[in-house]
Structure formats: structure tokens, C-alpha cells
Design an enzyme around this catalytic site. Structure first.
Site, PDB file in Angstrom:
ATOM      1  N   ASN A 108       0.850  -1.193   0.000  1.00  0.00           N
ATOM      2  CA  ASN A 108       0.000   0.000   0.000  1.00  0.00           C
ATOM      3  C   ASN A 108       0.882   1.237   0.000  1.00  0.00           C
ATOM      4  OD1 ASN A 108      -2.491   1.526   0.419  1.00  0.00           O
ATOM      5  ND2 ASN A 108      -1.788   1.831   2.532  1.00  0.00           N
ATOM      6  N   HIS A 110       0.940   5.037   1.390  1.00  0.00           N
ATOM      7  CA  HIS A 110       0.255   5.924   2.338  1.00  0.00           C
ATOM      8  C   HIS A 110       0.941   7.295   2.312  1.00  0.00           C
ATOM      9  CE1 HIS A 110      -2.153   7.093   5.751  1.00  0.00           C
ATOM     10  NE2 HIS A 110      -1.058   7.626   6.271  1.00  0.00           N
ATOM     11  N   ASP A 151      -2.440   0.420   8.268  1.00  0.00           N
ATOM     12  CA  ASP A 151      -1.110   1.036   8.080  1.00  0.00           C
ATOM     13  C   ASP A 151      -0.072   0.514   9.078  1.00  0.00           C
ATOM     14  OD1 ASP A 151      -2.331   2.658   6.100  1.00  0.00           O
ATOM     15  OD2 ASP A 151      -2.842   4.191   7.563  1.00  0.00           O
ATOM     16  N   GLU A 181       5.356   9.847  -3.475  1.00  0.00           N
ATOM     17  CA  GLU A 181       4.542   8.673  -3.831  1.00  0.00           C
ATOM     18  C   GLU A 181       4.884   8.107  -5.203  1.00  0.00           C
ATOM     19  OE1 GLU A 181       0.309   9.041  -3.076  1.00  0.00           O
ATOM     20  OE2 GLU A 181       0.691  10.689  -1.722  1.00  0.00           O
TER      21      GLU A 181
HETATM   22  C1  GRF Z   1      -2.736   8.881  -2.811  1.00  0.00           C
HETATM   23  O1  GRF Z   1      -2.505  10.040  -2.050  1.00  0.00           O
HETATM   24  C2  GRF Z   1      -2.316   7.675  -2.002  1.00  0.00           C
HETATM   25  O2  GRF Z   1      -1.238   7.910  -1.169  1.00  0.00           O
HETATM   26  C3  GRF Z   1      -3.534   7.411  -1.193  1.00  0.00           C
HETATM   27  O3  GRF Z   1      -4.612   7.710  -2.057  1.00  0.00           O
HETATM   28  C4  GRF Z   1      -4.214   8.649  -3.043  1.00  0.00           C
HETATM   29  C5  GRF Z   1      -4.519   8.066  -4.391  1.00  0.00           C
HETATM   30  O4  GRF Z   1      -4.349   8.943  -5.456  1.00  0.00           O
HETATM   31  N1  GRF Z   1      -3.494   6.087  -0.637  1.00  0.00           N
HETATM   32  P1  GRF Z   1      -4.354   8.413  -6.956  1.00  0.00           P
HETATM   33  O5  GRF Z   1      -5.688   7.735  -7.209  1.00  0.00           O
HETATM   34  O6  GRF Z   1      -3.201   7.483  -7.136  1.00  0.00           O
HETATM   35  O7  GRF Z   1      -4.211   9.652  -7.809  1.00  0.00           O
END
Ligand code: GRF
Length: 209
Positions: A108, A110, A151, A181
Site C-alpha cells: 500500500n 500511504h 497502516d 509517492e
Molecule cells: C494517494 O494520495 C495515495 O497515497 C492514497 O490515495 C491517493 C490516491 O491517489 N493512498 P491516486 O488515485 O493514485 O491519484
């Protein structure tokens, strides 16, 4: 070749980062075999479509009970024969049976540096609102394996991002995505696909290089 299934609920920018990294050869020895969304209108499904990736939608709303959904959800995931399941902004609770079956094979992303700003209630903009209201100067993102908690699974990669003067939850969310991310999610998949991550005593041992 690692078969990767990506689970999404929304815009799918993390999915896009994974697709782009795979196409650029930055994720080696893995292919996205499917994308599953719980939301029919998720833009993530269009992204999958554009790149010729099989995709489908399965929503708890279409089932009489959570039990019925969980059963069908597991069957749907299994159709893609995943070696790795990637939760990229997926907002549905993963059934315990799936966690058990795919132990240390579900990851996942986060949007915080776990253990800060994580757990029940910390999702989407709320994470960034909480960080700003606490006044932290550094935030970030975490990729972790999924266990039965929220988490709480073994941490794979983290990346820090500085809070800037004048940040709003929205600007901070965007910067965390861009700087953290979209980088660490593809990187984690590459590491796993190339046998560089081991879990020992509930912690990961990362062999970078
Ligand atoms: C991201 O901020 C991720 O960290 C969280 O949900 C959001 C998803 O955004 N778990 P996307 O759909 O990838 O644009």
C-alpha cells in the site's frame, strides 16, 4: 515475470506512475496484469484502458452483504493470478482472507511518514490537514506491506518532503505525490520483483543496488 494487480478507487496518478515506470524499463521483471476499481467512474480505469491493461469494477454496493462482496472480490483478484497486489489509493478494507492468502504480497502507498498521521481516519486530504495543523516541518510517503491492522505492516520504503510556507492541504498533497509517492511506489515494485525485499520478524530487510 511478476504479475502485478493494481487496486484503485480514484484518479489513479499512482497507477500512472507505475505504468510509466514499467514502460520506461524502470520496473524490471514485472507486468501489470490487471487493474481493479471499486468505483466505476474512477479515472484510473481509463488510464488502464489507454494502456491496454485489463480492468474491471467490483463494488461492495452491488452485494447484499460484505461477506458476499469479500468472496467475489477475492475471486476477481484471483482471476488475474497476481504475485503482487498493489493498493494505489484503494479505499475498500481488504478482506482478512485475502491478507492471509497474500501475506507479504500486498503493498500500500500511504501519504505520510508512518507512524505519523496514519491509521483509522487518516486518508486523502485529512492526512495533510492533520500534518499542517500539527505544524510538522517534514512530511512524506510510505510504501508498506499490508497486514491485518491499518497502516501497520512492515515498511518497505519512505521518502521525506519538506513543508513550505503557505502550504494548504491541497498543495502539500500534490507535492507529496510528485516528490514521494510517484517515486517510491514504482521503486518498491521493482525491488520486490527483483527479490530485493525480505520480511524478517515483522520488518523488511532491503537490499538496494
Ligand atoms: C494517494 O494520495 C495515495 O497515497 C492514497 O490515495 C491517493 C490516491 O491517489 N493512498 P491516486 O488515485 O493514485 O491519484
Amino acid at each position: 515475470m511478476l504479475n502485478v494487480v493494481v487496486l484503485v478507487s480514484g484518479g489513479g496518478t499512482n497507477l500512472q506512475a507505475v505504468i510509466d515506470a514499467a514502460e520506461a524499463g524502470e520496473i524490471r521483471n514485472a507486468r501489470i496484469s490487471g487493474v481493479i476499481s471499486n468505483n466505476r467512474n474512477a479515472y484510473a480505469l481509463k488510464r488502464a484502458e489507454k494502456h491496454g491493461i485489463k480492468n474491471c469494477c467490483i463494488s461492495p454496493k452491488d452485494f447484499a452483504s460484505r461477506e458476499d462482496f469479500n468472496k467475489s472480490f477475492l475471486e476477481t483478484v484471483e482471476l488475474f493470478e497476481p504475485d503482487l497486489i498493489v493498493l494505489a489509493g484503494f479505499l475498500v478494507v481488504i478482506p482478512p482472507k485475502m491478507i492471509e492468502k497474500y501475506r507479504n504480497r500486498i503493498i500500500n502507498i500511504h501519504p505520510s511518514l508512518i507512524p505519523s498521521f496514519c491509521g483509522t481516519g487518516y486518508y486523502g486530504l485529512r492526512v495533510h490537514e492533520a500534518a499542517l495543523s500539527r505544524g510538522v516541518k517534514v512530511v512524506g510517503a510510505t510504501v508498506h506491506f499490508v497486514d491485518e491492522g491499518t497502516d501497520t505492516g512492515p515498511i518497505i520504503l519512505q521518502k521525506a518532503v519538506e513543508v513550505e510556507r503557505g502550504d494548504t492541504p491541497e498543495t502539500l498533497q500534490r507535492r507529496v505525490m510528485e516528490q514521494a509517492e510517484w517515486k517510491i511506489l514504482p521503486q518498491a515494485i521493482d525491488l520486490i520483483a527483483n527479490g530485493k525485499i525480505k520480511v524478517e520478524n515483522g520488518r523488511t530487510v532491503t537490499e538496494l543496488g
